[in-house]
Design a protein around this motif. Sequence first.
Motif, short mmCIF file in Angstrom:
data_model
loop_
_atom_site.label_atom_id
_atom_site.label_comp_id
_atom_site.label_asym_id
_atom_site.label_seq_id
_atom_site.Cartn_x
_atom_site.Cartn_y
_atom_site.Cartn_z
N PRO A 248 -3.71 15.70 62.41
CA PRO A 248 -2.30 15.28 62.47
C PRO A 248 -1.41 16.22 61.64
O PRO A 248 -1.83 16.77 60.61
CB PRO A 248 -2.32 13.87 61.88
N VAL A 249 -0.19 16.40 62.11
CA VAL A 249 0.79 17.25 61.43
C VAL A 249 1.82 16.35 60.76
O VAL A 249 2.56 15.62 61.45
CB VAL A 249 1.46 18.22 62.42
N PHE A 250 1.87 16.39 59.45
CA PHE A 250 2.83 15.60 58.68
C PHE A 250 4.02 16.49 58.32
O PHE A 250 3.92 17.71 58.23
CB PHE A 250 2.20 15.05 57.41
N ARG A 251 5.12 15.84 58.12
CA ARG A 251 6.34 16.51 57.70
C ARG A 251 6.74 15.99 56.32
O ARG A 251 6.97 14.79 56.15
CB ARG A 251 7.46 16.29 58.71
N VAL A 252 6.78 16.92 55.36
CA VAL A 252 7.12 16.59 53.97
C VAL A 252 8.55 17.08 53.71
O VAL A 252 8.86 18.27 53.88
CB VAL A 252 6.14 17.24 52.97
N GLY A 253 9.41 16.17 53.33
CA GLY A 253 10.80 16.50 53.04
C GLY A 253 11.12 16.34 51.57
O GLY A 253 10.65 15.39 50.91
N ILE A 254 11.93 17.25 51.03
CA ILE A 254 12.35 17.21 49.63
C ILE A 254 13.87 17.22 49.62
O ILE A 254 14.50 18.12 50.18
CB ILE A 254 11.80 18.41 48.84
N SER A 255 14.45 16.22 49.00
CA SER A 255 15.90 16.12 48.89
C SER A 255 16.30 16.07 47.42
O SER A 255 15.58 15.53 46.58
CB SER A 255 16.42 14.88 49.62
#
Length: 382
Positions: free
Chosen positions: A173-180
């Motif tokens: 699986p391909v996860f998406r990690v976001g940093i704000s």
Amino acid sequence: MLVLTPTAPATAVGPSVRLSQTQAGTGGSITVSGSGWRSHALLMLLVCGQSAPSRGVLGGTNSCANADGRAVTTDADGRFSRVLPVTEPPVPCPCVVHVATVTGAKAQADAVLRVAGHPVRPLPARTDGGRLSVLTDIRLDGSSGVLTWFGAPPSRTLVLTVGNVGSDPVTDPVFRVGISHGVFAPQWDEQQWRGTLAPGGKARIRLPVELSAGAHGDYTVSLAYGGRVLGEQPWGVGRPWGVTLFWILLCVVVPVAVFRIGMAAVDRVRPHRPHRSRRSRGLRRAHRGRPAGRTSPARPPWLRRGDRTDAPHAPDAPHAPDAPDAPEASYATGAAAAGPGPTSTLPWFTPDSAPGTAAGRLSAPHDDNPASPTTPVTKGPT
């Protein structure tokens, strides 16, 4: 008779978005309004591509025209209205107007918008056979080291446990990690986990997270999969005080170094005074100690310091009547004790009246006979 009829309770309605126009060209504007939002909530309005209300924004905010977005705050009833310029997103349509909360509890809603003149491509096929669900709370493992205190990039590891609640296995699986940071939208990065999750299985997922060098402040790390946000975790990063200390030391060391270089340059270009020997300084002190009007004769070149102090006095040399003439007597005695060699006459004696010659002894004055100063001295029997 008054009869009261019970009414059905109002059903909770989620946040919604309405557009004044469903189609517009680049350079135009539309009015976006909404209701059902949290009161006094800060919202962000964006035009996004490769999106659908049923699937959300597939590429995240990277698929949106972030530079032309607008922010709005809802009123006490959870309503808002805002004019939004129409701009082509960085990816093809289908396009939507994406409205999402910036702070507080997450909420979002989309409305379809056709951007005239912008290319359109179909959305990727959707596979619902395998679905991942977060089984434990998301946490950040790790700590900052000494290098982070001097501005090195802070890093953590995002740890969570997921389970496959679908009917098909999930492979790689391909996860998406976001940093704000603060009120800004998260920046997403795709990370692939290697492995296969069978239906009903679970696995421990560890994904690295890293910030830019010198980053500090309050951050939020988000994890998404399949267009759905699985969880978020706050991250507080301290200020790199080592960098501040470095700049303070630099502001102190550089001026000191420039000052020392300048002083060395001034010392090289300024004229130097002639060097004075110890002997000249001693003679100047001796002249200052003498009475006014009396000067000592020039010192003969053959006379040295040892000769003046160690040479014996001539037995027939007359004694000076006063103390200030003692150096003159010692000069004469030293000349007589020099022994054989080239004869030189001192400037205050005539050639035949030097103390070392016979004429000088005969003509030397004596205290025992003041009437005949030229009478020779009578010696006793030898």
